[in-house]
Design an enzyme around this catalytic site. Structure first.
Site, PDB file in Angstrom:
ATOM      1  N   LYS A  96     -19.432  -7.403  12.318  1.00 23.43           N
ATOM      2  CA  LYS A  96     -18.736  -6.573  13.119  1.00 23.43           C
ATOM      3  C   LYS A  96     -18.850  -6.735  14.682  1.00 23.43           C
ATOM      4  O   LYS A  96     -20.107  -6.927  14.912  1.00 23.43           O
ATOM      5  CB  LYS A  96     -19.129  -5.114  12.878  1.00 23.43           C
ATOM      6  CG  LYS A  96     -18.695  -3.874  13.608  1.00 23.43           C
ATOM      7  CD  LYS A  96     -19.212  -2.698  13.174  1.00 23.43           C
ATOM      8  CE  LYS A  96     -20.768  -2.524  13.530  1.00 23.43           C
ATOM      9  NZ  LYS A  96     -20.725  -2.526  15.108  1.00 23.43           N
TER      10      LYS A  96
ATOM     11  N   ASP B 137     -23.117   2.802  11.088  1.00 27.94           N
ATOM     12  CA  ASP B 137     -21.975   1.676  11.037  1.00 27.94           C
ATOM     13  C   ASP B 137     -21.280   1.570   9.795  1.00 27.94           C
ATOM     14  O   ASP B 137     -20.192   0.803   9.710  1.00 27.94           O
ATOM     15  CB  ASP B 137     -22.529   0.400  11.720  1.00 27.94           C
ATOM     16  CG  ASP B 137     -22.573   0.389  13.313  1.00 27.94           C
ATOM     17  OD1 ASP B 137     -22.266   1.400  14.030  1.00 27.94           O
ATOM     18  OD2 ASP B 137     -23.339  -0.476  13.752  1.00 27.94           O
TER      19      ASP B 137
END
Length: 303
Positions: free
Chosen positions: A23, A150
């Protein structure tokens, strides 16, 4: 989020495999700090073509083994986010079938790439496939939130803006493919230390700015780069003060004639450079590898 249909459970004995892509925070604006100490943010995230690999063997007992370059740093105990996510899900949905997970840890650890969160999201996707659940199942969503800030954005791995403490997700963005070089100087940076370096007191909100967080949906690569050039990563300055190697990595990327933009991802220490095409990105990676052969560097694409 694209809703995964409810499918028949996967037959036992079939090894299931999921990618856990890195990410990348293309922008990260810290907007304040709640009274409970959690920082608020707005961040455009995209997902890379490189990452970890997670497999699930439903025949073997629940457990986790880890291999790959980052195995030692990631650890294979109960603190690993893969097992945390699975336990959170099974606590919310008793009777689910699990199995033995194996993580091929390719990404650097504590690197600002959301590797552990992406691994946890991959574990939840594997559990959903094995048990015939959809990713919109409330137990899947609740387990993602409980595992880490996250993890929800990593569940379906598409570019979007995340806000709040990571709990507010905008719809996916149709960004063009971006060509990037990811560089990590192999100096782990503790996220808590980076946020502490901001010096933002609890209960404080920052003055709003006119700087954009994300481009419009469906715009072209040039428009994306123009918008990102006006954005920022508010954690970059405190991270550089903790690790001078971050500043060095950024300087090396910015010195490459074909690099269009260089910025830190997340809380560091990984930085990224954006290039016009895959060939330019490959040349950039080779230049970084020649200058700093001990560093981790990958040419990839972001979506």
């Amino acid at each position: 989020m694209t809703v995964q249909p409810h499918l028949p459970p996967t037959p036992a004995g079939h090894l299931l495999v999921e990618r856990a892509p890195a990410k990348v925070n293309l922008s990260l604006h810290v907007t304040g700090r709640r009274a409970d100490g959690y920082h608020l943010l707005e961040s455009l995230v995209a997902f890379a073509g490189c990452g970890d690999r997670l497999s699930l063997d439903p025949v073997r007992p629940l457990g986790l083994t880890v291999s790959g370059p980052g195995a030692e740093a990631a650890g294979g105990g109960q603190d690993n986010l893969v097992l945390r996510a699975v336990h959170h899900l099974m606590a919310r949905r008793p009777g689910l079938v699990a199995g033995h997970f194996h993580l091929d840890k390719r990404l650097p650890v504590a690197a600002g790439l959301g590797g552990g969160s992406s691994d946890a999201a991959a574990a939840l996707r594997l559990m959903a496939r094995l048990n015939g659940l959809g990713l919109d199942d409330p137990a899947i969503r609740a387990a993602a939130v409980a595992t880490g800030a996250d993890v929800p954005v990593c569940l379906d791995g598409r570019a979007r803006v995340m806000a709040g403490i990571g709990d507010v997700l905008a719809p996916p963005l149709g960004l063009p493919r971006l060509f990037a070089v990811l560089v990590n100087p192999r100096t782990p940076v503790a996220t808590a230390d980076v946020f502490r370096g901001l010096g933002l007191r609890a209960g404080t909100m920052r003055e709003p700015t006119l700087q954009p967080v994300a481009p419009a949906d469906g715009c072209g690569r040039s428009e994306v780069l123009a918008v990102l050039a006006k954005a920022r990563n508010d954690l970059e300055a405190p991270a550089r003060s903790l690790s001078p190697a971050i500043a060095e990595a950024l300087a090396l990327l910015r010195s490459l004639p074909e690099c269009r933009l260089a910025r830190m991802s997340g809380s560091g220490a990984t930085v990224f450079g954006l290039f016009d095409d895959c060939r330019a990105a490959a040349r950039g990676r080779r230049a970084i590898a020649a200058a700093r052969p001990a560093w981790w560097a990958r040419a990839t694409s972001l979506r």
